[in-house]
Design a protein around this motif. Structure first.
Motif, PDB file in Angstrom:
ATOM      1  N   MET A   1       0.852  -1.190   0.000  1.00  0.00           N
ATOM      2  CA  MET A   1       0.000   0.000   0.000  1.00  0.00           C
ATOM      3  C   MET A   1       0.886   1.237   0.000  1.00  0.00           C
ATOM      4  O   MET A   1       1.802   1.377   0.789  1.00  0.00           O
ATOM      5  N   ASP A   3       0.944   4.689   1.075  1.00  0.00           N
ATOM      6  CA  ASP A   3       0.212   5.684   1.852  1.00  0.00           C
ATOM      7  C   ASP A   3       0.880   7.044   1.694  1.00  0.00           C
ATOM      8  O   ASP A   3       1.900   7.192   1.051  1.00  0.00           O
ATOM      9  N   GLN A  82      -4.845  -0.971   8.242  1.00  0.00           N
ATOM     10  CA  GLN A  82      -4.242  -2.299   8.091  1.00  0.00           C
ATOM     11  C   GLN A  82      -4.184  -2.982   9.450  1.00  0.00           C
ATOM     12  O   GLN A  82      -3.560  -2.460  10.381  1.00  0.00           O
ATOM     13  N   TYR A  83      -4.827  -4.124   9.574  1.00  0.00           N
ATOM     14  CA  TYR A  83      -4.776  -4.881  10.826  1.00  0.00           C
ATOM     15  C   TYR A  83      -3.712  -5.978  10.784  1.00  0.00           C
ATOM     16  O   TYR A  83      -2.985  -6.182  11.749  1.00  0.00           O
ATOM     17  N   GLU A  84      -3.620  -6.662   9.663  1.00  0.00           N
ATOM     18  CA  GLU A  84      -2.679  -7.776   9.576  1.00  0.00           C
ATOM     19  C   GLU A  84      -1.241  -7.268   9.693  1.00  0.00           C
ATOM     20  O   GLU A  84      -0.794  -6.421   8.924  1.00  0.00           O
ATOM     21  N   ALA A  86       0.005  -5.349  11.833  1.00  0.00           N
ATOM     22  CA  ALA A  86       0.146  -3.973  12.316  1.00  0.00           C
ATOM     23  C   ALA A  86       0.937  -3.904  13.619  1.00  0.00           C
ATOM     24  O   ALA A  86       1.738  -2.983  13.820  1.00  0.00           O
TER      25      ALA A  86
END
Length: 373
Positions: A1, A3, A82-84, A86
């Motif tokens: 990603m 950002d 993003q959780y995975e 993090a």
């Protein structure tokens, strides 16, 4: 990603700070009290020009951080939306900064409490505060708040632009507010004396978090919605609620400060003065959401900007007002000592030195010291 932070890092320039016409600031104007002022950026970044993850800071970046005159920088550790992975990524990011602080003790120091704030100002160092721009690193585990507090995190933004476990971000049309877990997280943050930050939050999430928090809260980087209606900007009611609770609102240096075109220093001043009118002079600060170093407007920067905006749109995290043709810095504040320039502009408009000192960072420092103890 890709950002916004990654894009900004890739576009960071060297010493030059040229705009499209090639203009550079040969000599910045001066505000006499600046050297002794408590200058706080409520949200900013220091990073390598190539954007390589984990790349050590160059001697030039360290020197620019020193010359900025900043005494405190709240900088983001960990990912957004993003959780995975993090949690792990956040720990690595904190480790990076711990190494940099150890490597450059003459310039940087860790800030964890009121005494550290005072030391950074007295010794003229740049105090680094670890902040989140999304509570995703905490996941569903409130005990991680304790872990991150031990690791030095002192400010947690509840949401980024989208919905997460805590509540709705500013791009969620449902505007569902703070979840039950979100209420529990605010309570835990209060208990651990960690600041609650409501930048990027949805309207209802902000209102409910302000009401739920037993401590003052921040909106570390935003603009005024009554001047420019954008999801990232806050209404007068939100600004006033933060101030009424003893908190501080930071104005950013972003495209959302005007309806179209490149943001200027005049736009920043306009939003600062509106926030002063709504909140009072004890509750307004600056959170640039920019790199400390100036940006070089190269063809590489322009291309990275286009790619970053397209990727953010694909991921659904691009806010209204983001444009491939409008860049993420303010040309006439594109110097390492931009806070000094803002002080000069505020002074020229009749603001007292005492008020300017509060805006440059005195207000942020007061609330930080109060909450962190």
């Amino acid at each position: 990603m890709i950002d916004r932070r990654t894009f900004l890092i890739g576009g960071a320039g060297a010493l030059a700070s040229a705009w499209a016409g090639g203009r550079a600031w040969a000599a910045a104007p001066r505000w006499a009290p600046y050297a002794d002022a408590m200058v706080v950026d409520g949200c900013g970044f220091i990073a390598g020009e190539d954007g390589a993850p984990g790349a050590a800071l160059s001697a030039q970046l360290v020197d620019e951080a020193r010359r900025s005159g900043l005494r405190v920088l709240q900088t983001t550790v960990g990912p957004v939306a993003q959780y995975e992975g993090a949690y792990e990524e956040t720990v690595r990011s904190i480790g990076f900064w711990e190494n940099e602080i150890l490597a450059h003790p003459e310039v940087f120091m860790a800030v964890r409490n009121r005494a550290d704030l005072d030391t950074a100002r007295r010794e003229k160092k740049l105090g680094v505060v670890y902040q989140f721009q999304d509570s995703a690193p905490i996941g569903e585990k409130l005990e991680r708040v304790d872990d991150f507090h031990r690791l030095g995190v002192r400010t947690v933004q509840l949401t980024y632009n989208l919905r997460n476990l805590v509540g709705d971000g500013c791009l969620e049309p449902g505007n569902a507010g703070l979840s039950r877990f979100g209420h529990s997280l605010v309570e835990r943050l209060n208990e651990r004396r960690i600041l609650v930050d409501l930048a990027h939050s949805g309207r209802r999430t902000a209102a409910e978090a302000i009401a739920a928090s037993k401590a003052p809260v921040l909106i570390s980087h935003t603009g005024c919605a009554s001047l420019v209606e954008r999801p990232r900007n806050k209404t007068d009611a939100e600004l006033r609620a933060v101030a009424d609770g003893g908190g501080v609102v930071g104005i950013y240096l972003m495209p959302f400060l005007r309806e179209s075109g490149q943001t200027t220093a005049a736009d920043v001043i306009r939003h600062l003065e509106h926030a002063l009118k709504v909140c009072g002079e004890d509750h307004v600060g600056i959170g640039t959401d920019n790199l400390v170093s100036p940006v070089r407007l190269s063809e590489k920067y322009k291309q990275q900007h286009r790619e970053a905006i397209r990727e953010r749109r694909r991921l659904g995290i691009s806010a209204a007002g983001e444009s491939e043709e409008v860049y993420l810095f303010v040309p006439d504040l594109n110097t390492v000592d931009r806070f000094q320039t803002l002080a000069v502009l505020l002074s020229a408009r009749g603001h007292s030195d005492a008020r300017i000192g509060k805006i440059l960072g005195g207000n942020f420092a007061r609330v930080m010291g109060e909450v962190w103890g």
